[in-house]
Design a protein around this motif. Structure first.
Motif, PDB file in Angstrom:
ATOM      1  N   LEU A  40      16.230  49.971  45.843  1.00  5.05           N
ATOM      2  CA  LEU A  40      17.036  51.182  45.747  1.00  5.05           C
ATOM      3  C   LEU A  40      18.527  50.836  45.726  1.00  5.05           C
ATOM      4  N   ALA A  41      18.933  49.909  46.563  1.00  4.31           N
ATOM      5  CA  ALA A  41      20.333  49.484  46.570  1.00  4.31           C
ATOM      6  C   ALA A  41      20.706  48.860  45.226  1.00  4.31           C
ATOM      7  N   TYR A  42      19.797  48.091  44.653  1.00  6.70           N
ATOM      8  CA  TYR A  42      20.046  47.482  43.340  1.00  6.70           C
ATOM      9  C   TYR A  42      20.215  48.552  42.264  1.00  6.70           C
ATOM     10  N   VAL A  43      19.316  49.528  42.247  1.00  9.04           N
ATOM     11  CA  VAL A  43      19.366  50.578  41.226  1.00  9.04           C
ATOM     12  C   VAL A  43      20.630  51.419  41.373  1.00  9.04           C
ATOM     13  N   LEU A  44      21.000  51.741  42.599  1.00  5.67           N
ATOM     14  CA  LEU A  44      22.198  52.554  42.813  1.00  5.67           C
ATOM     15  C   LEU A  44      23.474  51.780  42.504  1.00  5.67           C
ATOM     16  N   GLY A  45      23.403  50.455  42.517  1.00  2.00           N
ATOM     17  CA  GLY A  45      24.561  49.638  42.208  1.00  2.00           C
ATOM     18  C   GLY A  45      24.800  49.438  40.730  1.00  2.00           C
ATOM     19  N   ILE A  46      23.881  49.884  39.913  1.00  2.00           N
ATOM     20  CA  ILE A  46      24.008  49.742  38.460  1.00  2.00           C
ATOM     21  C   ILE A  46      24.724  50.971  37.899  1.00  2.00           C
ATOM     22  N   GLU A  47      25.437  50.782  36.826  1.00  2.00           N
ATOM     23  CA  GLU A  47      26.088  51.914  36.161  1.00  2.00           C
ATOM     24  C   GLU A  47      25.035  52.956  35.792  1.00  2.00           C
ATOM     25  N   PRO A  48      25.353  54.238  35.950  1.00  3.75           N
ATOM     26  CA  PRO A  48      24.361  55.285  35.654  1.00  3.75           C
ATOM     27  C   PRO A  48      23.812  55.226  34.227  1.00  3.75           C
ATOM     28  N   THR A  49      24.589  54.753  33.277  1.00  2.00           N
ATOM     29  CA  THR A  49      24.101  54.699  31.899  1.00  2.00           C
ATOM     30  C   THR A  49      23.090  53.588  31.685  1.00  2.00           C
ATOM     31  N   ARG A  50      23.027  52.604  32.604  1.00  2.00           N
ATOM     32  CA  ARG A  50      22.120  51.470  32.439  1.00  2.00           C
ATOM     33  C   ARG A  50      20.958  51.486  33.440  1.00  2.00           C
ATOM     34  N   ARG A  51      20.808  52.546  34.210  1.00  2.00           N
ATOM     35  CA  ARG A  51      19.773  52.587  35.246  1.00  2.00           C
ATOM     36  C   ARG A  51      18.355  52.610  34.683  1.00  2.00           C
ATOM     37  N   ASP A  52      18.195  53.065  33.445  1.00  2.00           N
ATOM     38  CA  ASP A  52      16.856  53.073  32.849  1.00  2.00           C
ATOM     39  C   ASP A  52      16.315  51.663  32.679  1.00  2.00           C
ATOM     40  N   GLN A  53      17.167  50.676  32.643  1.00  2.00           N
ATOM     41  CA  GLN A  53      16.739  49.283  32.483  1.00  2.00           C
ATOM     42  C   GLN A  53      16.372  48.632  33.808  1.00  2.00           C
ATOM     43  N   ALA A  54      16.686  49.274  34.922  1.00  2.00           N
ATOM     44  CA  ALA A  54      16.496  48.659  36.234  1.00  2.00           C
ATOM     45  C   ALA A  54      15.023  48.508  36.609  1.00  2.00           C
ATOM     46  N   LEU A  55      14.217  49.540  36.404  1.00  2.00           N
ATOM     47  CA  LEU A  55      12.817  49.469  36.829  1.00  2.00           C
ATOM     48  C   LEU A  55      12.014  48.417  36.070  1.00  2.00           C
ATOM     49  N   PRO A  56      12.169  48.288  34.749  1.00  2.00           N
ATOM     50  CA  PRO A  56      11.462  47.179  34.097  1.00  2.00           C
ATOM     51  C   PRO A  56      11.900  45.811  34.619  1.00  2.00           C
ATOM     52  N   ARG A  57      13.166  45.679  35.000  1.00  2.00           N
ATOM     53  CA  ARG A  57      13.622  44.403  35.580  1.00  2.00           C
ATOM     54  C   ARG A  57      13.003  44.170  36.947  1.00  2.00           C
ATOM     55  N   LEU A  58      12.907  45.227  37.751  1.00  2.00           N
ATOM     56  CA  LEU A  58      12.255  45.094  39.056  1.00  2.00           C
ATOM     57  C   LEU A  58      10.790  44.700  38.869  1.00  2.00           C
ATOM     58  N   TRP A  59      10.136  45.333  37.909  1.00  2.00           N
ATOM     59  CA  TRP A  59       8.736  45.014  37.622  1.00  2.00           C
ATOM     60  C   TRP A  59       8.594  43.550  37.219  1.00  2.00           C
ATOM     61  N   ALA A  60       9.488  43.087  36.357  1.00  2.00           N
ATOM     62  CA  ALA A  60       9.415  41.712  35.870  1.00  2.00           C
ATOM     63  C   ALA A  60       9.713  40.698  36.966  1.00  2.00           C
ATOM     64  N   ASN A  61      10.444  41.089  37.984  1.00  2.00           N
ATOM     65  CA  ASN A  61      10.817  40.161  39.044  1.00  2.00           C
ATOM     66  C   ASN A  61       9.806  40.108  40.185  1.00  2.00           C
TER      67      ASN A  61
END
Length: 128
Positions: A40-61
């Motif tokens: 959650l801290a990682y997702v909130l730290g990303i620019e709002p326009t790029r947050r859609d890319q966060a969950l696939p990165r979390l999944w991949a990690n």
């Protein structure tokens, strides 16, 4: 051709992205709770326009047993609130809370409204 365990071993051997939280399933429900807070801290730290890319990165990690728990999820579904719920519901199904951990939450839910109001007598609170 690689079997499923060989494929997991291959991907587990790849170094995780150091900028993205990673978890391998260790620690069970407690480890999942810590990972969810980090994610959650990682997702909130990303620019709002790029947050859609966060969950696939979390999944991949994800690694190890945690990766196996979410392996059947479709990556294109991991976007927004629904994607967050989908990813962490799959992890919670694999790593459920223990009964002892759920007990304080249950007590708080049941006894939340049982408080002595200002100026109220103990007898009237008990009959309420």
């Amino acid at each position: 051709m690689m079997d499923a365990d060989g494929a997991f071993a291959f991907f587990d051997a790849q170094p995780p992205d150091p900028k993205v939280p990673s978890w391998d399933g260790q620690g069970g429900a407690v480890g999942l709770e810590m990972y969810e807070r980090q994610a959650l801290a990682y997702v909130l730290g990303i620019e709002p326009t790029r947050r859609d890319q966060a969950l696939p990165r979390l999944w991949a990690n994800l690694r190890g047993d945690a990766k196996r728990a979410v392996n059947r999820l479709k990556i294109n579904e991991l976007q927004g609130e629904a994607g967050w719920k989908l990813l962490f519901d799959a992890l919670r199904a694999r790593y459920p809370d223990s009964q002892l951990k759920r007990l304080p939450r249950l007590y708080r839910a049941l006894l939340r409204d049982i408080k002595l109001r200002p100026g109220e007598q103990m007898a009237s609170m008990l009959t309420r």
